[in-house]
Design an enzyme around this catalytic site. Structure first.
Site: not given
Length: 360
Positions: A181, A237, A299-300
């Site tokens: 991230s 994501d 999904d992230h």
């Protein structure tokens, strides 16, 4: 005998599934051959190791993290030793630098956005794109928040100090930088910083769920200096789609740098497997993550089955016991660095074999 016992529908499902596998495999081979001259070569085994480092840096119990005894520290990264753990308390940022004997490398990992504030952070990325010029490169614009998170906090001096000390002992071994991230964005800036400003020759970067961080001029600048970079993206994501990419404004819009490896599921029902697609050399391959709607926070937060977020209850709190005080120092803002002296007894690494590095 198993095939003979199947009914028609089951046989049809198997046949379709095998065709999908063949189609996917063939496509992957074409992509790899087409881009064979690019220096970034994807290594699945290395990715599954580095995602565990990207997960471990989220741990809030600093005693367990510094001693590498946390529940996230006992699988593929077992035996890793942290040299420096940096906690920017004011901005809720965290990073560590250490040595990995199995990788024969220095590993640097940056923590990403806190799960409790992730929704607000995503909304900001949709609508706010604060640009600043990247120093020393005409026309290169980068995201102010990501740039500042690395360059204007206690993370950078702590990381650079640890790298300098490690290189004095281990020489020019490979340095691998990772993060998830926003941690991936900081990892990219760190890899570029080590290359451009500190003359490191053997830098690899692998990030997970990284957002876009700069414009086309910056991407060109970055890819020339840190070519051994892999960005892993997962399914739908949402974060790799941010800030938004506008293909009709190529000079204004932010772009990803190559190379992307997109993870996606293929099949149906119980016959599902994950494809790892090595994308083209553009950074914005329309057949990879851009081919789907980026609308998933789930999904992230998980790559290769590994959790990439903090324990929600811990948040930004510092958890440690008195045994860590001997390694601790703080600055005037209350930011904390835990540092371990490097000695020959820490790790005996095969420095000579690492001169060529280990490809991503």
């Amino acid at each position: 005998m198993i095939i003979q016992g199947m009914d028609g529908k089951a046989l049809l499902k198997v046949a379709i599934f095998l065709c999908l596998i063949a189609f996917s495999t063939g496509r992957e081979l074409k992509v790899k051959v087409k881009n064979k001259h690019h220096t970034a070569i994807y290594n699945h085994t290395l990715a599954t190791i580095l995602v565990e480092y990207a997960s471990a840096v989220y741990v809030s119990d600093l005693t367990e993290l510094f001693t590498w005894t946390c529940s996230r520290c006992n699988d593929l990264t077992k035996g890793f030793q942290i040299l420096e753990l940096v906690v920017d308390v004011q901005r809720c940022l965290q990073a560590f630098v250490g040595v990995a004997q199995d990788l024969n490398a220095i590993v640097i990992a940056f923590r990403g956005t806190q799960e409790s504030s992730l929704q607000n952070w995503i909304e900001d990325l949709y609508w706010k794109q604060y640009d600043i010029s990247y120093p020393g490169m005409e026309g290169a614009m980068v995201h102010h928040g990501f740039y500042s998170a690395y360059h204007n906090t206690s993370l950078r001096p702590g990381v650079l100090n640890a790298v300098k000390r490690a290189k004095e002992v281990y020489g020019e071994i490979q340095i691998i930088v990772t993060g998830h991230s926003m941690g991936g964005a900081m990892a990219a800036f760190c890899g570029l910083d080590l290359t451009v400003h500190f003359g490191c020759q053997n830098i690899s970067v692998m990030t997970f769920g990284q957002p876009r961080i700069g414009n086309a001029a910056f991407v060109s600048y970055y890819r020339e200096r840190v070519p051994n970079t892999i960005r892993v993206t997962n399914g739908h994501d949402i974060v790799p789609h941010l800030p938004p990419y506008y293909q009709y404004f190529p000079h204004k819009t932010y772009r990803h740098f190559p190379r992307e490896v997109w993870l996606y599921d293929l099949g149906f029902g119980s016959l599902v497997y994950t494809v790892e697609k090595v994308c083209d050399n553009s950074g914005e391959d329309p057949s990879c993550s851009r081919s789907v709607s980026g609308n998933s926070i789930t999904d992230h937060l998980r790559y290769f089955g590994v959790k990439l977020s903090c324990d929600v209850s811990a948040g930004c709190r510092i958890v440690m016991d008195n045994g860590l005080e001997a390694y601790r120092r703080a600055d005037s803002d209350g930011n904390v660095i835990f540092s371990r002296d490097i000695s020959s007894s820490v790790l005996r690494m095969n420095v000579e074999s690492s001169e060529e590095g280990r490809s991503l």
